[in-house]
Design an enzyme around this catalytic site. Structure first.
Site, PDB file in Angstrom:
ATOM      1  CG  HIS A 170      -0.286   2.718  -1.836  1.00 26.62           C
ATOM      2  ND1 HIS A 170      -1.043   2.999  -2.945  1.00 26.62           N
ATOM      3  CD2 HIS A 170      -0.378   1.372  -1.656  1.00 26.62           C
ATOM      4  CE1 HIS A 170      -1.576   1.879  -3.425  1.00 26.62           C
ATOM      5  NE2 HIS A 170      -1.186   0.881  -2.649  1.00 26.62           N
ATOM      6  CD  GLU A 197       0.312  -2.157  -4.781  1.00 30.78           C
ATOM      7  OE1 GLU A 197       0.875  -1.350  -4.013  1.00 30.78           O
ATOM      8  OE2 GLU A 197      -0.891  -2.420  -4.719  1.00 30.78           O
TER       9      GLU A 197
END
Length: 322
Positions: free
Chosen positions: A37, A106
């Site tokens: 991330h 995402e």
């Protein structure tokens, strides 16, 4: 049954993540897995170290434990040529212990490079092209690729391992299961849905099937629930929300009404091993054979001790109920 430990890169600093990986090996885990991330889910988590630096450091400080990305998006924030090179290098320096977990991404992490975040159909198209590029480069030699969304020009990965990494493809439905079956060596999921594994296998998929099992260890249930509500309440929102919100502040707003009942419905909490085995059994029954213990409790060392003393053996002994 293989058992992994989720390294919460959003909740702990880089040095602490490396320390926990070393401790996970000592506790007897088969592998560690970490997300890739740019942002944490919530600002209160406070961290998001660069996964590929952490992987290299962990490989150098451990001897036998497997290393897994869960998962990298190789089609927006990264170009797949970079991931092909990075994964090949990780496989070499870890002496064959690396698994490349990949997914379509995402918005939280991929929008940061200013290219936008496409809808689901285009995400899957880009993802498929990215995996085709990685596979092409891993064949060796100079390679060129012209896709609808991605391109590769006269590129070669010079350092290729004797045995290529397993590619485990994240899936939540039929479209992604088809990509996993056609371009992956394994499956990755976060929900105990047998139809995900079943569809993947029906489409020709085979190999390890990874799943993250939500847990929150603490000496008492209330402390475990409080820890989830503070830093991990985002996990109850579901994939459609998790894939679309752009920043931690949005996840904070979206989870203001999450309460203890929502945590209990999704997480095994507290000190009782039976609750953890019951939660894990759902994933075993769904067809998963690589379970990742995703601890959201307040004490990672306490959880690792709990795993070593009370969970490891019965978790590995789980078999499908029917």
């Amino acid at each position: 049954m293989r058992i992994g430990y989720k390294l919460a890169t959003e909740a702990f600093g880089p040095k602490e993540i490396i320390r926990q990986a070393v401790e996970a090996e000592r506790a007897g885990y088969d592998f560690v897995e970490m997300s890739d991330h740019y942002h944490p889910w919530l600002d209160v988590q406070g961290h998001s170290g660069f996964t590929w630096s952490l992987l290299a450091a962990i490989a150098a400080k451990t001897e036998r434990i497997g290393l897994v990305t869960g998962v990298t998006c190789p089609s927006v924030r990264y170009h797949p040529a970079i991931i092909a090179q990075a994964a090949a290098t990780m496989q070499i320096i870890s002496d064959g212990r690396f698994t490349l977990g990949v997914g379509a991404g995402e918005r939280l992490n991929e929008h940061v490079v200013g290219r936008g975040f496409p809808g689901v159909a285009e995400r899957h198209e880009r993802f498929r092209e990215a995996l085709e590029i990685i596979r092409l480069l891993w064949r060796g030699g100079y390679r060129t690729y012209e896709g609808k969304h991605l391109r590769l020009e006269d590129a070669r990965v010079f350092d290729l391992p004797e045995e290529l990494p397993v590619i485990a493809v994240a899936s939540s439905g039929k479209a992604s299961a088809r990509i996993a079956a056609e371009l992956g060596d394994g499956l990755f999921a976060t929900e105990p849905k047998g139809e995900i594994v079943g569809t993947w296998k029906e489409l020709g998929g085979s190999g390890p099937a990874y799943a993250e099992v939500p847990m929150a260890w603490a000496p008492d249930e209330d402390s475990a629930i409080d820890a989830v509500l503070e830093k991990s309440r985002w996990a109850v929102t579901g994939w459609k929300v998790m894939s679309e919100l752009p920043n931690p502040v949005n996840f904070d707003a979206a989870t203001q009404t999450v309460g203890a009942e929502h945590v209990r419905a999704q997480f095994a909490v507290g000190p009782d091993p039976a609750a953890y085995l019951s939660g894990a059994q759902q994933y075993v029954d769904a067809g998963f054979d690589h379970l990742v213990t995703q601890n959201a409790g307040p004490d990672p060392d306490g959880f690792l001790e709990f795993f070593a003393n009370e969970l490891a053996e019965p978790l590995r002994a789980l078999t499908p109920s029917s």
